[in-house]
Structures are given as structure tokens and as C-alpha cells.
Design an enzyme around this catalytic site. Structure first.
Site, PDB file in Angstrom:
ATOM      1  NE  ARG A  46      -3.554   0.889   0.792  1.00 36.29           N
ATOM      2  CZ  ARG A  46      -4.440   1.060   1.784  1.00 36.29           C
ATOM      3  NH1 ARG A  46      -5.074   0.024   2.274  1.00 36.29           N
ATOM      4  NH2 ARG A  46      -4.707   2.265   2.242  1.00 36.29           N
ATOM      5  CG  HIS A 152     -12.056  -0.922  -1.007  1.00 37.73           C
ATOM      6  ND1 HIS A 152     -11.546  -0.518  -2.220  1.00 37.73           N
ATOM      7  CD2 HIS A 152     -11.306  -1.980  -0.610  1.00 37.73           C
ATOM      8  CE1 HIS A 152     -10.525  -1.294  -2.540  1.00 37.73           C
ATOM      9  NE2 HIS A 152     -10.363  -2.199  -1.584  1.00 37.73           N
ATOM     10  CE  LYS A 177      -9.234  -5.639  -1.954  1.00 36.60           C
ATOM     11  NZ  LYS A 177      -8.367  -4.529  -1.585  1.00 36.60           N
ATOM     12  CE  LYS A 334     -24.601 -21.450  27.391  1.00 41.96           C
ATOM     13  NZ  LYS A 334     -23.894 -21.941  28.565  1.00 41.96           N
ATOM     14  CG  ASP A 374     -23.320 -25.454  29.661  1.00 38.97           C
ATOM     15  OD1 ASP A 374     -22.176 -25.563  29.172  1.00 38.97           O
ATOM     16  OD2 ASP A 374     -24.050 -24.466  29.472  1.00 38.97           O
ATOM     17  N   GLY A 401     -27.850 -18.847  33.851  1.00 38.57           N
ATOM     18  CA  GLY A 401     -27.829 -20.017  32.969  1.00 38.57           C
ATOM     19  C   GLY A 401     -26.938 -21.134  33.478  1.00 38.57           C
TER      20      GLY A 401
HETATM   21  P1  NAP Z   1     -25.783 -15.096  34.207  1.00 38.87           P
HETATM   22  O1  NAP Z   1     -26.920 -15.809  33.542  1.00 38.87           O
HETATM   23  O2  NAP Z   1     -25.540 -13.669  33.909  1.00 38.87           O
HETATM   24  O3  NAP Z   1     -25.979 -15.257  35.802  1.00 38.87           O
HETATM   25  C1  NAP Z   1     -25.081 -14.697  36.698  1.00 38.87           C
HETATM   26  C2  NAP Z   1     -25.538 -15.001  38.127  1.00 38.87           C
HETATM   27  O4  NAP Z   1     -24.519 -14.538  38.997  1.00 38.87           O
HETATM   28  C3  NAP Z   1     -26.830 -14.305  38.541  1.00 38.87           C
HETATM   29  O5  NAP Z   1     -27.553 -15.168  39.357  1.00 38.87           O
HETATM   30  C4  NAP Z   1     -26.326 -13.080  39.323  1.00 38.87           C
HETATM   31  O6  NAP Z   1     -27.175 -12.682  40.350  1.00 38.87           O
HETATM   32  C5  NAP Z   1     -25.058 -13.600  39.934  1.00 38.87           C
HETATM   33  N1  NAP Z   1     -24.093 -12.519  40.133  1.00 38.87           N
HETATM   34  C6  NAP Z   1     -23.515 -11.755  39.182  1.00 38.87           C
HETATM   35  N2  NAP Z   1     -22.648 -10.887  39.739  1.00 38.87           N
HETATM   36  C7  NAP Z   1     -22.713 -11.089  41.077  1.00 38.87           C
HETATM   37  C8  NAP Z   1     -22.063 -10.474  42.187  1.00 38.87           C
HETATM   38  N3  NAP Z   1     -21.174  -9.490  42.021  1.00 38.87           N
HETATM   39  N4  NAP Z   1     -22.381 -10.917  43.423  1.00 38.87           N
HETATM   40  C9  NAP Z   1     -23.270 -11.908  43.615  1.00 38.87           C
HETATM   41  N5  NAP Z   1     -23.927 -12.524  42.596  1.00 38.87           N
HETATM   42  C10 NAP Z   1     -23.632 -12.112  41.343  1.00 38.87           C
HETATM   43  O7  NAP Z   1     -24.408 -15.833  33.891  1.00 38.87           O
HETATM   44  P2  NAP Z   1     -24.194 -17.384  33.539  1.00 38.87           P
HETATM   45  O8  NAP Z   1     -24.380 -17.626  32.094  1.00 38.87           O
HETATM   46  O9  NAP Z   1     -24.970 -18.200  34.485  1.00 38.87           O
HETATM   47  O10 NAP Z   1     -22.621 -17.535  33.824  1.00 38.87           O
HETATM   48  C11 NAP Z   1     -22.108 -17.429  35.137  1.00 38.87           C
HETATM   49  C12 NAP Z   1     -20.639 -17.843  35.122  1.00 38.87           C
HETATM   50  O11 NAP Z   1     -20.523 -19.207  34.802  1.00 38.87           O
HETATM   51  C13 NAP Z   1     -19.821 -17.115  34.064  1.00 38.87           C
HETATM   52  O12 NAP Z   1     -19.118 -16.087  34.661  1.00 38.87           O
HETATM   53  C14 NAP Z   1     -18.888 -18.151  33.502  1.00 38.87           C
HETATM   54  O13 NAP Z   1     -17.554 -17.885  33.890  1.00 38.87           O
HETATM   55  C15 NAP Z   1     -19.329 -19.436  34.122  1.00 38.87           C
HETATM   56  N6  NAP Z   1     -19.542 -20.457  33.085  1.00 38.87           N
HETATM   57  C16 NAP Z   1     -18.540 -21.365  32.909  1.00 38.87           C
HETATM   58  C17 NAP Z   1     -18.675 -22.353  31.961  1.00 38.87           C
HETATM   59  C18 NAP Z   1     -17.562 -23.332  31.782  1.00 38.87           C
HETATM   60  O14 NAP Z   1     -17.566 -24.073  30.787  1.00 38.87           O
HETATM   61  N7  NAP Z   1     -16.630 -23.419  32.703  1.00 38.87           N
HETATM   62  C19 NAP Z   1     -19.834 -22.443  31.170  1.00 38.87           C
HETATM   63  C20 NAP Z   1     -20.863 -21.502  31.394  1.00 38.87           C
HETATM   64  C21 NAP Z   1     -20.688 -20.520  32.345  1.00 38.87           C
HETATM   65  P3  NAP Z   1     -28.467 -11.768  40.120  1.00 38.87           P
HETATM   66  O15 NAP Z   1     -29.557 -12.722  39.732  1.00 38.87           O
HETATM   67  O16 NAP Z   1     -28.690 -11.139  41.461  1.00 38.87           O
HETATM   68  O17 NAP Z   1     -28.123 -10.788  39.054  1.00 38.87           O
END
Ligand code: NAP
Length: 542
Positions: A46, A152, A177, A334, A374, A401
Site C-alpha cells: 500500500r 470498498h 475485488k 442458550k 453444560d 444459565g
Molecule cells: P448469568 O446468567 O448472567 O448469571 C449470573 C448469576 O450470577 C446471577 O444469578 C447473578 O445474580 C449472579 N451474580 C452476578 N454478579 C454477582 C455479584 N457481584 N455478586 C453476587 N452474585 C452475582 O451468567 P451465567 O451464564 O450463568 O454464567 C455465570 C458464570 O458461569 C460465568 O461467569 C462463567 O464464567 C461461568 N460459566 C462457565 C462455563 C464453563 O464451561 N466453565 C460455562 C458456562 C458458564 P443476580 O440474579 O442477582 O443478578
């Protein structure tokens, strides 16, 4: 279509081109050598930054660019890109044509035969409007140098796309292109189909994160060339992968017309570890597949988000040449996947019908099925550490979740699960929704404990399913349990958070003398179950 073009198009592997912004000739020559070592076939010089800085005479331009092309270890495309199409050249076409004519004259002089570029790129719209560029193109006549006619649009899909594509099939050019910003994966699918509709070898690429798939899948669709930057921060267009990512993460050279396409669908997905994991497994298993980030934008409006997810997924599945074979589906889709599966009458597994959430799509032999791996992700590491869960007391922290999958998997495995969440109503809702209405053999129980009392249970296992302690989250240094809460009963502590590997919770748990399970174990177990669903056998060790 001209048979010769068709043969050339499909017989030739897609070229990899490293674009180099030139402001220093020696540096650019050294970078071209690095590009060759990294596996590139072509470089694009370029030269508009150089022209912008030096405002050279035609002779100076020809000597500088001629030396550049001569010194390059790879065949070169020379491009002096105009401001209106993402470049720095702000001069007129008469001057630009004069420079290029002089470059070709320089290359015609004895001793400078290698100064002729393989291609010169000119914007199709400017060629059509400029007698000087037209005369220059005509002057190339019998030379080996060919014209790439380009177009582009950095803002989005051009509204006059069809007219532009017709313009790029002008007889003065040899190669077409077209590059524009993809606003969605659906834009990218349209871009991938362009080379097949053209009368000549064509480069068709999408910019931005939605366009990444066009850059990686070009070989499946007969694209002539893809661009990859030499390193981070050296890209010439948004969304360009580095050549290391292209060659080693996405295994570009192994992608062909029959390669199956997989990916992670979510928002955002750019930092997902899944492409690295699944592509490494595909390679080790010699499976002809490639795994990509597949972003689908989510908005505040739930109906719009579902509509966009549904339209994208159905288009990926129905595309006649994509060979879309499956996906990991993550936040926030999900529950959308489970809903869509029900709507479409796809096969669903028991964990999906229980949790109303799915993380895996399998497209095979004309059928579609969805799963929730999961569930295995939670149970497999726990079984390895503590054996079967029947009769065990478990505390789940969180009610999102991940908590849903963990609580259901363990309760249906026979555990007595207590859920504790910052917002108590979500924990109560989770328990009410997941508790079977009729007796189910082997089911343990589900209950709730207040967040303030989470340290007072006699749980043998604690599962953190909140993002507390996650490096990229809002509370990277926080732990959902204190050391004092863990020290008395010393439960097995399982943190689903996997970045970092040793979270603040796991550090405290080890300090309290607890056995721990890292989130990477869950990630590996759920990914492994996905691989098995797609490929039909467990992933190899890598
Ligand atoms: P989500 O649907 O956003 O749910 C998060 C939950 O955590 C809610 O119940 C929330 O409470 C609570 N929370 C968030 N911040 C908080 C804090 N500061 N103090 C107290 N409670 C708190 O998230 P998710 O999809 O379930 O995922 C949660 C975690 O699971 C992720 O961070 C990820 O690292 C882990 N994960 C890991 C895998 C793996 O393969 N290892 C797979 C999936 C997920 P409220 O209801 O009060 O908001």
C-alpha cells in the site's frame, strides 16, 4: 461462465496476501520477507502512505516503488489507494496514472525486469471516470502486470452492490475485488457467494467482526485471495485476522470445498476459547472441519434478538454450499436455541427439555438436534472428584444459565441441591421451574437458601455459578465465599469461572484445606461432549 475462468478458479488454491502500509522501503522489504516465512503467497504494497508523505515526482515514485517490488521476496500487488476508499492518496488520477506509467517504464528498463508488480489495484469507479487511468490500463497491453479492479465500502453493504459488481467486470481489469463492512453473518453469506457469480477470478471479503468468516472460508467458495495482517495492529481493514491466526488457529490451507463449518454463536464471541479448542481437536482427529466465531448481535429488545438469532441460524443451516454442521451456542442465546428447536420440531435431549436451555446444535444427514452439554460439563468433573452425587448435599451460588444447568444436572443425578442467589426471587424461580411436578426416579431435591446464609449450610460440595472472580467481569477480585465460610466443613469447591484458572474463590478454598475443581474442567467436558456429537468419537488428546 467462461470455462477457462471456471477451471482457473477452482483449480487454484486461494492465495494468502499480507498487506503492508509502506512508509519506509527497507522496512517494507523486510516485512515482505517475514510474510513469506509466515506462509503468505503475495504481498500488497500500500504505497499511498509513501505518496502522501513524500509527494514524489513520477521518477521518484517509480524508483522507490520499483526498488520495493524488486526487493520483495513475494509477488506484489501495488496499490495507491484513494482517500474515498480507505486510503491516504488525496491527489488526482492524472498524477496517479503518470506515476504508474513511470513505474512500468522503469520496469521495462534493462536490469529492472523484477520491478514490475504482478498486479496493480485501481478502484473500479475511478477507472470508469478517468481517461488517464484508462489510458494507463490500455498501456499495460502485453505486459505480465494485470489490473485488479476494486471497490470498498467501510460503512456497510453498498446499496448499489449489483451495479458495482457489474462495473468490476470491465474488460480493462483481470481480477475483481469487492470489500465492504458486513453488518451481520447474513451479509457474510452473501459475500461468500459473490465469486461464483462473477465472470473472472474475484476477491470478495467482509470487513468487521461479522466479516471474519468470509476471510477464512474464501477457499470453500472459490475466492481468489484473502488478506491477513503480519501481526496485531498491522491490519489494513477492520476484522483482518493475523497470518498466524489464519494459518495456525483456522488451518486455512486445509479448508476446501467440502470442509464442514462449525462455530460459536453468541454476543460477544471474539474472546471465546472455543475456536482454539475445537480447531486443535479437528486437526488432531484429521476431521475436515473448521470452527469460527459466529457473532449474532443481541439488543435490549428480546423479540428483535430472537428474530435475528432465528433468521441467522436458519440461513446458516439452509445455505447450500456452506456445509454448516454444528455450533456451540452461548450467552445470550442458550434459551433462544431451546425455543427455536421446539418451534422447528428438532430433536432435543432430556437436559434441554428440563432446563429449557441448549448450548449445542448438531446438523447431520438432513436432521437437526440440540443438546445441553453444560450438563456433562458439570457432572463429569464432579464424578471424577467425588463419585456419584446421589444423596450428597450441594450448594449452588447464582441463579443464571450456568446455575440452572448445574442445579438441574446435580439434582437429576440424585443430589440435594440448595440454590443461593443475590436476588432471591431468581433462585426461587429456578427451583420452582426445575423441580419435576411428578416423582422422577433418582431425582434428589432442590431448595433455596438466603444469600446472607450461604455460609451456614452443611454442603459437601459448593459450585460457584456467578461471574465473581472472572478476570473479564465486573468483580475480578471478589469471591462468593469467604475462607471462614469454607474452613469448618471444608467442602469440595467447584468454580465454573475459568479465566483465570485459579480464581479468588479457589485460592481461598485451597487456603481452607478444601479440594477444588477448576472451571477449565467444566469447559473441557462440555466442549468434549460437543466434539463427540459432531464427529462421532471423543476428541483426541492434544
Ligand atoms: P448469568 O446468567 O448472567 O448469571 C449470573 C448469576 O450470577 C446471577 O444469578 C447473578 O445474580 C449472579 N451474580 C452476578 N454478579 C454477582 C455479584 N457481584 N455478586 C453476587 N452474585 C452475582 O451468567 P451465567 O451464564 O450463568 O454464567 C455465570 C458464570 O458461569 C460465568 O461467569 C462463567 O464464567 C461461568 N460459566 C462457565 C462455563 C464453563 O464451561 N466453565 C460455562 C458456562 C458458564 P443476580 O440474579 O442477582 O443478578
Amino acid at each position: 461462465m467462461d470455462l477457462k475462468i471456471a477451471l482457473v478458479r477452482f483449480a487454484m488454491p486461494t492465495l494468502v496476501c499480507v498487506p503492508l502500509m509502506v512508509s519506509d522501503i527497507d522496512l517494507a522489504i523486510a516485512d515482505a520477507a517475514r510474510a513469506k516465512v509466515a506462509g503468505a503467497d503475495v504481498v500488497e504494497f500500500r504505497v499511498d502512505p509513501l505518496a502522501h508523505q513524500l509527494a514524489p515526482t513520477a521518477e521518484e515514485f517509480a524508483a522507490l516503488v520499483g526498488r520495493l517490488v524488486e526487493g520483495s521476496m513475494l509477488p506484489a500487488i501495488v496499490t495507491c489507494r484513494i482517500e474515498g476508499e480507505g486510503g491516504q492518496y488525496g491527489g488526482d488520477d492524472a498524477t496517479r496514472a503518470g506515476w504508474l506509467r513511470e513505474l512500468m517504464r522503469f520496469a521495462g528498463m534493462s536490469g529492472h525486469a523484477n520491478a514490475a508488480p504482478m498486479y496493480i489495484d485501481l478502484e473500479g469507479a475511478r477507472l470508469a471516470a478517468s481517461v488517464d487511468l484508462t489510458a494507463f490500463a490500455a498501456s499495460l497491453g502485453g505486459s505480465e502486470t494485470r489490473i485488479v479492479l476494486s471497490s470498498h465500502d467501510f460503512s456497510g453493504r453498498p446499496s448499489d452492490l449489483t451495479r458495482r459488481l457489474l462495473g468490476l467486470q470491465d474488460p480493462r481489469g483481470s481480477i475483481a475485488k469487492i470489500v465492504y463492512r458486513a453488518r451481520s453473518l447474513r451479509d457474510s453469506l452473501e459475500i461468500l457467494d459473490i465469486p461464483n457469480q462473477m465472470d473472472r477470478p474475484t476477491i470478495a471479503l467482509g470487513m468487521g467482526e461479522f466479516g471474519l468468516m468470509t476471510r477464512i472460508l474464501a477457499p470453500k467458495f472459490g475466492g481468489l485471495l484473502t488478506f491477513a495482517s503480519l501481526g496485531e495492529g498491522q491490519s489494513t481493514a477492520p476484522g483482518q485476522p493475523t497470518i498466524d491466526e489464519l494459518m495456525n488457529l483456522y488451518r486455512f490451507r486445509s479448508i476446501g470445498r467440502d470442509t464442514k463449518v462449525y462455530g460459536v454463536i453468541g454476543w460477544p464471541v471474539s474472546h471465546s476459547k472455543s475456536p482454539a479448542t475445537h480447531n486443535a481437536w479437528f486437526e488432531a482427529a484429521e476431521h475436515d472441519g473448521v470452527y469460527l466465531p459466529l457473532p449474532v448481535a443481541a439488543s435490549e429488545d428480546a423479540d428483535t434478538t430472537y428474530a435475528s438469532f432465528k433468521a441467522t441460524l436458519l440461513e446458516l443451516i439452509d445455505h447450500p454450499h456452506l456445509n454448516f454442521a454444528g455450533a456451540s451456542v452461548t450467552i445470550p442465546f442458550k434459551e433462544h436455541l431451546a425455543r427455536l428447536a421446539e418451534e422447528q420440531g428438532w430433536t432435543i435431549t432430556k437436559p434441554v427439555s428440563i432446563t429449557k436451555a441448549a448450548n449445542t446444535l448438531v446438523v447431520s444427514g438432513g436432521g437437526v438436534s440440540v443438546m445441553n452439554t453444560d450438563w456433562e460439563g458439570v457432572l463429569k468433573p464432579l464424578h471424577a472428584e467425588v463419585g456419584r452425587l446421589a444423596g450428597r448435599r450441594v450448594l449452588v451460588l447464582g441463579a443464571g444459565g450456568a446455575a440452572r444447568a448445574a442445579a438441574a444436572a446435580m439434582a437429576f443425578d440424585g443430589a440435594h441441591v440448595i440454590v443461593s442467589n443475590r436476588s432471591p426471587h431468581r433462585a426461587e424461580k429456578l427451583v420452582a421451574e426445575l423441580t419435576p411436578r411428578e416423582a422422577v426416579a433418582g431425582f434428589g431435591s432442590l431448595g433455596v437458601v438466603a444469600w446472607s446464609a450461604r455460609g451456614d449450610t452443611d454442603a459437601e460440595v459448593v459450585v460457584n455459578a456467578t461471574p465473581m472472580g472472572m478476570a473479564t467481569g465486573d468483580a475480578p477480585n471478589e469471591s462468593p465465599m469467604t475462607e471462614a465460610m469454607l474452613a469448618v466443613k471444608r467442602p469440595v469447591v467447584f468454580d465454573t469461572v475459568y479465566v483465570p484458572r485459579e480464581t479468588p474463590l479457589l485460592k481461598l478454598a485451597k487456603g481452607a484445606g478444601c479440594r477444588v475443581i477448576e472451571g477449565t474442567a467444566m469447559f473441557a467436558a462440555q466442549a468434549s461432549a460437543q466434539f463427540e456429537a459432531w464427529v462421532g468419537r471423543p476428541p483426541p488428546r492434544v
